[in-house]
Design a protein around this motif. Structure first.
Motif, PDB file in Angstrom:
ATOM      1  N   GLU A 160       0.851  -1.201   0.000  1.00  0.00           N
ATOM      2  CA  GLU A 160       0.000   0.000   0.000  1.00  0.00           C
ATOM      3  C   GLU A 160       0.885   1.248   0.000  1.00  0.00           C
ATOM      4  O   GLU A 160       2.031   1.207   0.467  1.00  0.00           O
ATOM      5  CB  GLU A 160      -0.919  -0.040   1.237  1.00  0.00           C
ATOM      6  CG  GLU A 160      -1.915   1.095   1.388  1.00  0.00           C
ATOM      7  CD  GLU A 160      -2.825   1.303   0.173  1.00  0.00           C
ATOM      8  OE1 GLU A 160      -2.381   2.013  -0.758  1.00  0.00           O
ATOM      9  OE2 GLU A 160      -3.962   0.782   0.163  1.00  0.00           O
ATOM     10  N   ASP A 161       0.366   2.300  -0.536  1.00  0.00           N
ATOM     11  CA  ASP A 161       1.010   3.603  -0.465  1.00  0.00           C
ATOM     12  C   ASP A 161       1.262   3.911   1.027  1.00  0.00           C
ATOM     13  O   ASP A 161       0.311   3.978   1.809  1.00  0.00           O
ATOM     14  CB  ASP A 161       0.058   4.641  -1.087  1.00  0.00           C
ATOM     15  CG  ASP A 161       0.661   6.035  -1.093  1.00  0.00           C
ATOM     16  OD1 ASP A 161       1.615   6.289  -0.326  1.00  0.00           O
ATOM     17  OD2 ASP A 161       0.163   6.868  -1.869  1.00  0.00           O
ATOM     18  N   ALA A 162       2.534   4.075   1.397  1.00  0.00           N
ATOM     19  CA  ALA A 162       2.875   4.208   2.819  1.00  0.00           C
ATOM     20  C   ALA A 162       2.229   5.425   3.460  1.00  0.00           C
ATOM     21  O   ALA A 162       2.015   5.456   4.668  1.00  0.00           O
ATOM     22  CB  ALA A 162       4.392   4.256   2.981  1.00  0.00           C
ATOM     23  N   ARG A 163       1.881   6.426   2.661  1.00  0.00           N
ATOM     24  CA  ARG A 163       1.270   7.631   3.242  1.00  0.00           C
ATOM     25  C   ARG A 163      -0.144   7.359   3.756  1.00  0.00           C
ATOM     26  O   ARG A 163      -0.705   8.140   4.500  1.00  0.00           O
ATOM     27  CB  ARG A 163       1.214   8.748   2.188  1.00  0.00           C
ATOM     28  CG  ARG A 163       2.583   9.344   1.911  1.00  0.00           C
ATOM     29  CD  ARG A 163       2.544  10.259   0.725  1.00  0.00           C
ATOM     30  NE  ARG A 163       2.208   9.541  -0.502  1.00  0.00           N
ATOM     31  CZ  ARG A 163       2.388  10.017  -1.722  1.00  0.00           C
ATOM     32  NH1 ARG A 163       2.864  11.226  -1.878  1.00  0.00           N
ATOM     33  NH2 ARG A 163       2.078   9.308  -2.785  1.00  0.00           N
ATOM     34  N   LEU A 164      -0.724   6.225   3.292  1.00  0.00           N
ATOM     35  CA  LEU A 164      -2.119   5.954   3.647  1.00  0.00           C
ATOM     36  C   LEU A 164      -2.269   4.917   4.752  1.00  0.00           C
ATOM     37  O   LEU A 164      -3.381   4.545   5.105  1.00  0.00           O
ATOM     38  CB  LEU A 164      -2.888   5.467   2.409  1.00  0.00           C
ATOM     39  CG  LEU A 164      -2.933   6.448   1.240  1.00  0.00           C
ATOM     40  CD1 LEU A 164      -3.661   5.835   0.061  1.00  0.00           C
ATOM     41  CD2 LEU A 164      -3.613   7.741   1.657  1.00  0.00           C
ATOM     42  N   VAL A 165      -1.155   4.410   5.253  1.00  0.00           N
ATOM     43  CA  VAL A 165      -1.280   3.389   6.293  1.00  0.00           C
ATOM     44  C   VAL A 165      -0.501   3.801   7.522  1.00  0.00           C
ATOM     45  O   VAL A 165       0.459   4.566   7.447  1.00  0.00           O
ATOM     46  CB  VAL A 165      -0.778   2.000   5.822  1.00  0.00           C
ATOM     47  CG1 VAL A 165      -1.683   1.434   4.761  1.00  0.00           C
ATOM     48  CG2 VAL A 165       0.657   2.059   5.350  1.00  0.00           C
TER      49      VAL A 165
ATOM     50  N   LEU B  51      14.091  -1.084  -5.687  1.00  0.00           N
ATOM     51  CA  LEU B  51      13.605  -1.035  -4.324  1.00  0.00           C
ATOM     52  C   LEU B  51      14.693  -0.622  -3.348  1.00  0.00           C
ATOM     53  O   LEU B  51      15.777  -1.163  -3.355  1.00  0.00           O
ATOM     54  CB  LEU B  51      13.071  -2.407  -3.911  1.00  0.00           C
ATOM     55  CG  LEU B  51      11.751  -2.815  -4.536  1.00  0.00           C
ATOM     56  CD1 LEU B  51      11.289  -4.117  -3.928  1.00  0.00           C
ATOM     57  CD2 LEU B  51      10.695  -1.770  -4.315  1.00  0.00           C
ATOM     58  N   ALA B  52      14.398   0.347  -2.524  1.00  0.00           N
ATOM     59  CA  ALA B  52      15.357   0.771  -1.506  1.00  0.00           C
ATOM     60  C   ALA B  52      14.667   0.669  -0.158  1.00  0.00           C
ATOM     61  O   ALA B  52      13.548   1.122   0.001  1.00  0.00           O
ATOM     62  CB  ALA B  52      15.783   2.205  -1.760  1.00  0.00           C
TER      63      ALA B  52
ATOM     64  N   LYS C 133       6.975   5.897  -1.414  1.00  0.00           N
ATOM     65  CA  LYS C 133       7.245   4.862  -0.425  1.00  0.00           C
ATOM     66  C   LYS C 133       6.030   3.930  -0.336  1.00  0.00           C
ATOM     67  O   LYS C 133       4.900   4.405  -0.202  1.00  0.00           O
ATOM     68  CB  LYS C 133       7.509   5.525   0.931  1.00  0.00           C
ATOM     69  CG  LYS C 133       8.208   4.629   1.905  1.00  0.00           C
ATOM     70  CD  LYS C 133       9.003   5.426   2.930  1.00  0.00           C
ATOM     71  CE  LYS C 133       8.101   5.888   4.056  1.00  0.00           C
ATOM     72  NZ  LYS C 133       8.843   6.375   5.224  1.00  0.00           N
ATOM     73  N   MET C 134       6.285   2.658  -0.435  1.00  0.00           N
ATOM     74  CA  MET C 134       5.208   1.669  -0.324  1.00  0.00           C
ATOM     75  C   MET C 134       5.434   0.832   0.937  1.00  0.00           C
ATOM     76  O   MET C 134       6.574   0.499   1.260  1.00  0.00           O
ATOM     77  CB  MET C 134       5.221   0.716  -1.521  1.00  0.00           C
ATOM     78  CG  MET C 134       4.864   1.382  -2.832  1.00  0.00           C
ATOM     79  SD  MET C 134       3.075   1.515  -2.995  1.00  0.00           S
ATOM     80  CE  MET C 134       2.996   2.036  -4.697  1.00  0.00           C
TER      81      MET C 134
ATOM     82  N   GLN D 208      11.044   2.021  -1.339  1.00  0.00           N
ATOM     83  CA  GLN D 208      10.908   3.138  -2.287  1.00  0.00           C
ATOM     84  C   GLN D 208      10.764   2.561  -3.680  1.00  0.00           C
ATOM     85  O   GLN D 208      11.573   1.721  -4.070  1.00  0.00           O
ATOM     86  CB  GLN D 208      12.172   3.996  -2.273  1.00  0.00           C
ATOM     87  CG  GLN D 208      12.498   4.648  -0.952  1.00  0.00           C
ATOM     88  CD  GLN D 208      11.608   5.848  -0.664  1.00  0.00           C
ATOM     89  OE1 GLN D 208      10.880   6.327  -1.526  1.00  0.00           O
ATOM     90  NE2 GLN D 208      11.653   6.326   0.567  1.00  0.00           N
ATOM     91  N   VAL D 209       9.759   2.962  -4.390  1.00  0.00           N
ATOM     92  CA  VAL D 209       9.623   2.475  -5.764  1.00  0.00           C
ATOM     93  C   VAL D 209       9.263   3.640  -6.684  1.00  0.00           C
ATOM     94  O   VAL D 209       8.778   4.670  -6.224  1.00  0.00           O
ATOM     95  CB  VAL D 209       8.529   1.387  -5.893  1.00  0.00           C
ATOM     96  CG1 VAL D 209       8.779   0.253  -4.932  1.00  0.00           C
ATOM     97  CG2 VAL D 209       7.140   1.962  -5.692  1.00  0.00           C
ATOM     98  N   THR D 210       9.506   3.434  -7.967  1.00  0.00           N
ATOM     99  CA  THR D 210       9.090   4.430  -8.947  1.00  0.00           C
ATOM    100  C   THR D 210       8.056   3.784  -9.867  1.00  0.00           C
ATOM    101  O   THR D 210       8.404   2.920 -10.676  1.00  0.00           O
ATOM    102  CB  THR D 210      10.295   4.915  -9.772  1.00  0.00           C
ATOM    103  OG1 THR D 210      11.316   5.322  -8.862  1.00  0.00           O
ATOM    104  CG2 THR D 210       9.912   6.074 -10.678  1.00  0.00           C
ATOM    105  N   PRO D 211       6.797   4.157  -9.721  1.00  0.00           N
ATOM    106  CA  PRO D 211       5.765   3.538 -10.554  1.00  0.00           C
ATOM    107  C   PRO D 211       6.032   3.775 -12.046  1.00  0.00           C
ATOM    108  O   PRO D 211       6.341   4.896 -12.443  1.00  0.00           O
ATOM    109  CB  PRO D 211       4.484   4.259 -10.123  1.00  0.00           C
ATOM    110  CG  PRO D 211       4.778   4.778  -8.767  1.00  0.00           C
ATOM    111  CD  PRO D 211       6.234   5.100  -8.754  1.00  0.00           C
TER     112      PRO D 211
END
Ligand code: ADP
Length: 397
Positions: A294-299, A332-333, A377-378, A309-312
């Motif tokens: 999930e999008d880390a900002r939403l959880v 991925l980082a 960030k995921m 860290q990913v780049t869609p």
């Protein structure tokens, strides 16, 4: 109604094609079983052997207490429903439904009673006097079901009965067959290549590959604890992501490391699997379902979440959710804390070029504002990850 049992059943076609290998299965009285797998995996052959439409090369099939290997299809007291429901065009619905009973010289009153009752169950009473050509595809399929119901068989065998219908009707008929089964409770064996049908309809699913049973389990068990990579990838949509990783010990626990990402194996994920220790410092395949990213900002980030860290590269908005595609190997980082722990694994993450570790997909909330090409960030739900042995492809967790 009856139990159906297969004991060491094999089917070898001429030319030494083994279509079904050592199949063992106990189907309970009243159970709804779905055979699922890709085209050519042997599911129709298995069904046709139960129906008596195909000779059994070796092994035994029981319906109730009787071995039926040498019985003709009509002596087995089962009813088949196929994709091509082949109604008789010159007969109306009532005649189509009652025809098998008429051939059996059943009393007309009894035929009428059974046809009327089946028509009521299927909500086709209004159409009883119509010819098939005056019916829609869904109505015709209901008549085909009705024709099976009136025979009051010990078991229903259905081979892709919905594949000729359009998507909407398929979903509707899926529910109707489910309701029908709840109502009349006849043992049903249903063949499909569609994992969604299997998941939504079955009491238990039998996953087949190359004629071999891979796993027999309830839909939830199949989803939660797939026994191998094939089942894990087949059940669930979009399919599970697989990544080659390196298993390491860390602070008395374990981490699966790939690229610069380190996913902690939680106690929940490990459960009662003492074998994990054997894989330390070895390669494993990590399985992550798209819905567990999930999008880390939403959880709320807990100690169980591992952020990457990913780049869609591509984002598909489905309305109710977003599918985000990104490539994993080099991108991925790990989140900062884990970055400090980075050791053995090269930053290229093994750089595998096989099926594992290319494009990953995350199934995230529609509220996410992620954009193509912008790093984000995921959060991965670490308690939900799966681990597989890269050689045997069997589940470790
Ligand atoms: P599915 O229903 O899962 O698509 P099938 O049971 O129809 O698979 O087929 C299983 C395997 O047996 C396939 O490899 C298929 O080519 C082979 N097969 C099916 N029917 C025959 C036949 N009559 N003769 C020879 N091989 C067959």
């Amino acid at each position: 109604m009856a139990e159906v049992t297969l004991e060491d059943v094999n089917k070898v076609y001429s030319g030494n094609v083994v279509a079904v290998r050592d199949m063992n299965l106990d189907i309970q009285d009243g159970e709804f079983i779905v055979f699922v797998g890709p085209s050519g995996c042997g599911k129709s052959t298995a069904l046709r052997m139960i129906a008596g439409l195909e000779d059994i090369s070796s092994g035994k099939v029981f319906i109730g207490d009787n071995i039926v290997n040498d019985l003709q299809p009509r002596e087995r007291d089962i009813a088949m429903v196929f994709q091509n429901y082949a109604l008789y065009p010159h007969m109306n619905v009532r005649e189509n439904m009652g025809f098998a009973l008429k051939l059996r010289k059943m009393d007309k009153g009894e035929i009428d009673r059974r046809v009327n009752e089946a028509a009521k169950i299927l909500s086709i009473e209004r159409f009883l006097d119509r010819k098939p050509k005056a019916l829609s595809g869904g109505q015709r399929q209901r008549v085909a079901l009705g024709r099976a119901i009136v025979r009051e068989p010990k078991a229903f065998l259905m081979d892709e009965p919905l594949s000729n219908l359009d998507a909407k009707l398929r979903v509707q008929m899926r529910t109707e067959i489910g309701k029908l089964h709840n109502r009349i409770g006849v043992t049903t064996i249903y063949v499909t290549h569609d994992q969604t049908e299997a998941m939504t309809m079955a009491d238990r699913i039998v996953v087949l590959k190359d004629g071999i049973v891979q796993q027999i389990a309830s839909p939830q068990q199949m989803y939660d604890t797939p026994k191998n990579i094939f089942v894990a990838g087949f059940i669930g949509s979009p399919a599970m992501n697989f990544i080659r990783a390196h298993l390491e010990r860390e602070n008395g626990g374990y981490v699966a490391a790939f690229g610069s990402t380190r996913i902690k194996l939680t106690r929940e994920a490990i459960g009662e699997h003492p074998d994990v220790g054997e894989y330390v410092n070895r390669e494993v395949i990590v399985g992550i379902r798209p819905e567990h990213i999930e999008d880390a900002r939403l959880v709320e980030i807990t100690s169980d979440s591992d952020c990457v860290q990913v780049t869609p590269q591509v984002i598909e908005s489905m309305g109710s959710e977003k599918y985000v595609y990104f490539s994993v190997d080099r991108e991925l980082a790990a989140h900062t804390k884990s970055m400090e722990d980075m050791t053995a694994v090269g930053a290229d993450g093994g750089g595998s070029t096989d099926d594992f570790g290319d494009l990953m997909v995350a199934r995230i909330s529609p509220e996410s504002t992620v954009r193509e090409g912008e790093q984000v960030k995921m959060a991965v739900e670490a308690s939900k990850i799966h681990l597989f042995d890269p050689e045997t492809e069997q589940a470790i967790l």
